[in-house]
Scaffold this motif. Structure first.
Motif, short mmCIF file in Angstrom:
data_model
loop_
_atom_site.label_atom_id
_atom_site.label_comp_id
_atom_site.label_asym_id
_atom_site.label_seq_id
_atom_site.Cartn_x
_atom_site.Cartn_y
_atom_site.Cartn_z
N GLU A 263 6.87 -33.81 48.27
CA GLU A 263 6.96 -35.27 48.20
C GLU A 263 7.61 -35.72 46.88
N GLU A 264 8.16 -36.91 46.89
CA GLU A 264 8.55 -37.60 45.66
C GLU A 264 8.28 -39.08 45.82
N VAL A 265 7.81 -39.71 44.75
CA VAL A 265 7.71 -41.17 44.65
C VAL A 265 8.39 -41.57 43.35
N ASN A 266 9.29 -42.55 43.42
CA ASN A 266 9.95 -43.00 42.19
C ASN A 266 9.99 -44.51 42.13
N LEU A 267 10.08 -45.01 40.90
CA LEU A 267 10.35 -46.42 40.64
C LEU A 267 11.74 -46.49 40.06
N ARG A 268 12.60 -47.33 40.65
CA ARG A 268 14.01 -47.33 40.27
C ARG A 268 14.56 -48.75 40.26
N PHE A 269 15.70 -48.91 39.57
CA PHE A 269 16.44 -50.16 39.64
C PHE A 269 17.92 -49.84 39.80
N TYR A 270 18.75 -50.88 39.89
CA TYR A 270 20.12 -50.72 40.36
C TYR A 270 21.13 -51.17 39.30
#
Length: 235
Positions: free
Chosen positions: A66-73
């Motif tokens: 699994e992976e969970v990430n918080l990201r922006f653009y």
């Protein structure tokens, strides 16, 4: 050269509109925040890595996870080409070796935590990702119809899901860039979603405002085979 190949599957994307100054000091040199309809987004994304290979070699016990990430653009202009990419605030995986390689080679902010997932693929889809941090159980979950549909051109879903570049702020003066290749993705129609996360505890106090915000959208995207290219320094 492909550094990594894998499948990214069943991506749950929970998206929030935030003030740009919340993430301004995370923006790598040579890029700028990419807006959609004038809005700045961060996304919490959970998914599965499947059939993972590094330099073409499967690593035992590190193939599916699994992976969970918080990201922006962000976006970057190069020779009249606009490259639309993502920057990761933090990426959570269950394997220490993955964290070590990503943090050492790519200078990303990976963290190893206990993780699990549940996929129910009968009738409606029920996709759930779980992890634990400081003795708290966190999760994100999406319920969707099983019929896939195209990402509409110019839609919020396309803006969130269709990015082919990754940027890393190594330090204030140094930025690395890598390309992620994959076919255009499809999504499922969301029927319901739920999550339990203390954003301030997990990502830092500045992100505690996400605890009070309602998501602007939630998507469940099928994903595909992907390839991550070797990074290069652009600044």
């Amino acid at each position: 050269m492909n550094f990594l190949t894998a499948e990214w599957r069943k991506l749950v994307m929970i998206n929030f509109i935030i003030p740009p100054d919340i993430i301004s000091d995370f923006v790598p040199k040579g890029t700028k925040i990419d807006l959609w309809n004038g809005n700045c987004y961060v996304s919490l994304v959970g998914f599965m890595f499947l059939n993972t290979r590094v330099l073409g070699i499967p690593i035992p016990f590190h193939i599916n996870f699994e992976e969970v990430n918080l990201r922006f653009y962000v976006k970057r202009e190069e020779s009249n080409l606009v490259k639309r990419g993502v920057v990761f605030i933090k990426e959570i995986v269950p394997k220490n070796a993955i964290t070590f390689v990503a943090n050492t080679l790519y200078k990303e902010n990976y963290k190893t935590l206990p993780m699990s997932h549940q996929w129910n693929l009968e009738d409606d889809l029920a996709i759930k990702y779980n992890w634990k941090f400081k003795n708290k159980n966190y999760f994100m979950e999406a319920i969707a119809s099983s019929k896939k549909e195209q990402l509409g051109i110019g839609t919020e879903a396309e803006f969130i899901a269709e990015h082919y570049w990754g940027y890393t702020k190594v330090n204030p003066l140094k930025t690395t860039e890598y390309e992620v290749t994959h076919p255009k993705w499809e999504k499922y129609q969301i029927k319901d979603y739920n999550y339990s996360i203390d954003f301030g505890e997990l990502y830092g106090e500045r992100f505690s405002l996400l605890n009070e915000l309602k998501p602007s959208s939630v998507f469940l995207v099928e994903g595909s085979e992907i390839a991550v290219q070797t990074f290069r320094t652009i600044h």
